[in-house]
Motif scaffolding. Structure first.
Motif, PDB file in Angstrom:
ATOM      1  N   TYR A 175      53.682  46.451  19.711  1.00 20.49           N
ATOM      2  CA  TYR A 175      55.090  46.808  19.834  1.00 20.49           C
ATOM      3  C   TYR A 175      55.789  45.961  20.893  1.00 20.49           C
ATOM      4  O   TYR A 175      55.169  45.583  21.902  1.00 20.49           O
ATOM      5  CB  TYR A 175      55.231  48.283  20.218  1.00 20.49           C
ATOM      6  N   ASP A 181      62.598  51.460  28.030  1.00 20.51           N
ATOM      7  CA  ASP A 181      61.496  51.568  27.072  1.00 20.51           C
ATOM      8  C   ASP A 181      61.145  53.006  26.716  1.00 20.51           C
ATOM      9  O   ASP A 181      60.211  53.238  25.954  1.00 20.51           O
ATOM     10  CB  ASP A 181      60.253  50.868  27.649  1.00 20.51           C
ATOM     11  N   ASN A 184      61.359  53.919  22.826  1.00 18.70           N
ATOM     12  CA  ASN A 184      60.374  53.109  22.112  1.00 18.70           C
ATOM     13  C   ASN A 184      58.978  53.714  22.298  1.00 18.70           C
ATOM     14  O   ASN A 184      58.198  53.831  21.341  1.00 18.70           O
ATOM     15  CB  ASN A 184      60.420  51.675  22.637  1.00 18.70           C
ATOM     16  N   GLN A 188      56.557  55.586  19.423  1.00 18.20           N
ATOM     17  CA  GLN A 188      55.161  55.217  19.193  1.00 18.20           C
ATOM     18  C   GLN A 188      54.262  56.454  19.213  1.00 18.20           C
ATOM     19  O   GLN A 188      53.336  56.573  18.397  1.00 18.20           O
ATOM     20  CB  GLN A 188      54.702  54.221  20.262  1.00 18.20           C
ATOM     21  N   ILE A 208      60.302  50.524  12.649  1.00 16.82           N
ATOM     22  CA  ILE A 208      60.187  49.255  13.360  1.00 16.82           C
ATOM     23  C   ILE A 208      59.253  48.367  12.542  1.00 16.82           C
ATOM     24  O   ILE A 208      58.173  48.791  12.133  1.00 16.82           O
ATOM     25  CB  ILE A 208      59.655  49.451  14.801  1.00 16.82           C
ATOM     26  N   TRP A 213      64.174  46.825  14.230  1.00 15.62           N
ATOM     27  CA  TRP A 213      63.965  48.261  14.380  1.00 15.62           C
ATOM     28  C   TRP A 213      65.284  48.995  14.238  1.00 15.62           C
ATOM     29  O   TRP A 213      66.380  48.421  14.381  1.00 15.62           O
ATOM     30  CB  TRP A 213      63.366  48.563  15.749  1.00 15.62           C
ATOM     31  N   TRP A 217      64.725  54.352  16.719  1.00 15.17           N
ATOM     32  CA  TRP A 217      63.395  54.069  17.259  1.00 15.17           C
ATOM     33  C   TRP A 217      63.450  53.768  18.760  1.00 15.17           C
ATOM     34  O   TRP A 217      62.532  54.100  19.503  1.00 15.17           O
ATOM     35  CB  TRP A 217      62.753  52.893  16.519  1.00 15.17           C
ATOM     36  N   THR A 218      64.528  53.151  19.218  1.00  8.95           N
ATOM     37  CA  THR A 218      64.565  52.611  20.584  1.00  8.95           C
ATOM     38  C   THR A 218      65.611  53.235  21.500  1.00  8.95           C
ATOM     39  O   THR A 218      65.582  52.991  22.704  1.00  8.95           O
ATOM     40  CB  THR A 218      64.842  51.096  20.541  1.00  8.95           C
TER      41      THR A 218
END
Length: 311
Positions: A175, A181, A184, A188, A208, A213, A217-218
């Motif tokens: 990743y 972060d 993200n 995960q 992603i 992505w 997701w982030t």
């Protein structure tokens, strides 16, 4: 180097704040590291939690000298061994500070909350470790973390928590790493728990792939909105009390209370009262009390979203 002993003495003196009756002072005004330990002391006291042991590791990142002034940028990694009633657990984390020396004398220590700073510093100029500083004897038995429910609507919470414990202070090679972060990392964890990716555009789905992505997701607020509105697959059930959360669930934080969420964590443990402890990235943290009242981003206007995860 001259700065090592000065930093060591200042940090050890700051750690003493945890175990003394000292109140706020001019020392804390000038040294952010002392304020950090003082805030921890207040937080633990409010939680009726005892600090059994504290261990620190200091890593120097960069040194800059101009005329008679030297600035030393460093990271302090910390581990607290804590006890609440019969439950013993650890909290771990790190923060980045800079120490200012004039003519070799430490005159100020300040926080450096620049997002993504630690990830940028790959080449370390200097490194040294503190030995453990034990104020109390370490208990012989440490209670194991409570196990999460194995499955929840197809969600493998145990796998999500194991991922959060493995990578709370590390990055999986598969990743990308972002300056901010936190989400993200949480994505995960959810993926490790069996959540399925779907979608193709930045503004829809949760995914992603191939160096691209979705915002969900982030980005903390985008993930909050996604979980709030999803009707199938990965979705969230919002609850009104953090004690209703299970391990593997998440918490979203709106620090300013302006309606936009800007941080996300995952629940990895709970105490005897059912209060969650969380892991997180950006300011990497492990087994941190969920409320974040000790965070530099905290404001009295903070709002939380407590979200049970289903897939």
């Amino acid at each position: 180097m001259f700065y090592k002993n000065a930093l060591r003495q200042t940090i050890e003196h700051s750690m003493d704040v945890l175990f003394s009756d000292v109140q706020e002072s001019s020392f804390m005004e000038n040294y952010a590291v002392a304020r950090f330990f003082f805030k921890k002391k207040i937080q633990y006291k409010s939680l009726d939690t005892q600090v059994l042991k504290v261990k620190c590791k200091l890593r120097v990142l960069r040194i800059c000298t101009i005329l008679e002034e030297t600035v030393v940028e460093y990271v302090l990694f910390y581990t607290f061994l804590l006890k609440k009633e019969s439950c013993i657990y650890q909290e771990e984390g790190q923060f980045c500070h800079c120490a200012v020396f004039t003519k070799g004398i430490l005159i100020k220590d300040a926080s450096m909350e620049k997002e993504g700073y630690l990830e940028e510093q790959l080449l370390l100029i200097d490194c040294f470790n503190y030995e453990d500083i034990n104020f109390y004897k370490q208990p012989e038995k440490i209670q194991h973390m409570r196990e999460p429910n194995q499955q929840r609507g197809g969600y493998d919470a145990l796998a999500a928590v194991k991922y959060a414990e493995r990578y709370w202070n590390d990055h999986h090679f598969a990743y990308p790493v972002f300056a901010n972060d936190c989400t993200n990392f949480i994505s995960q964890c959810l993926y490790a728990g069996g959540a399925k990716m779907h979608g193709e555009s930045r503004t829809s789905g949760w995914w992603i792939r191939n160096g691209s992505w979705s915002y969900s997701w982030t980005t903390a607020h985008a993930l909050y909105l996604y979980l709030k509105h999803a009707k199938s697959g990965l979705r969230g059930v919002f609850v009104s009390d953090p004690r209703e959360l299970l391990l593997g669930d998440i918490i979203c934080y709106d620090f300013e209370g302006d309606g936009r969420f800007n941080h996300t964590t995952i629940v990895v443990n709970k105490n005897a009262e059912g209060e969650p402890f969380v892991n997180a990235h950006t300011t990497n943290s492990r087994q941190r009390f969920w409320s974040y009242t000790d965070s530099t981003a905290y404001t009295p206007n903070i709002q939380y979203a407590w979200i049970q995860i289903h897939i």
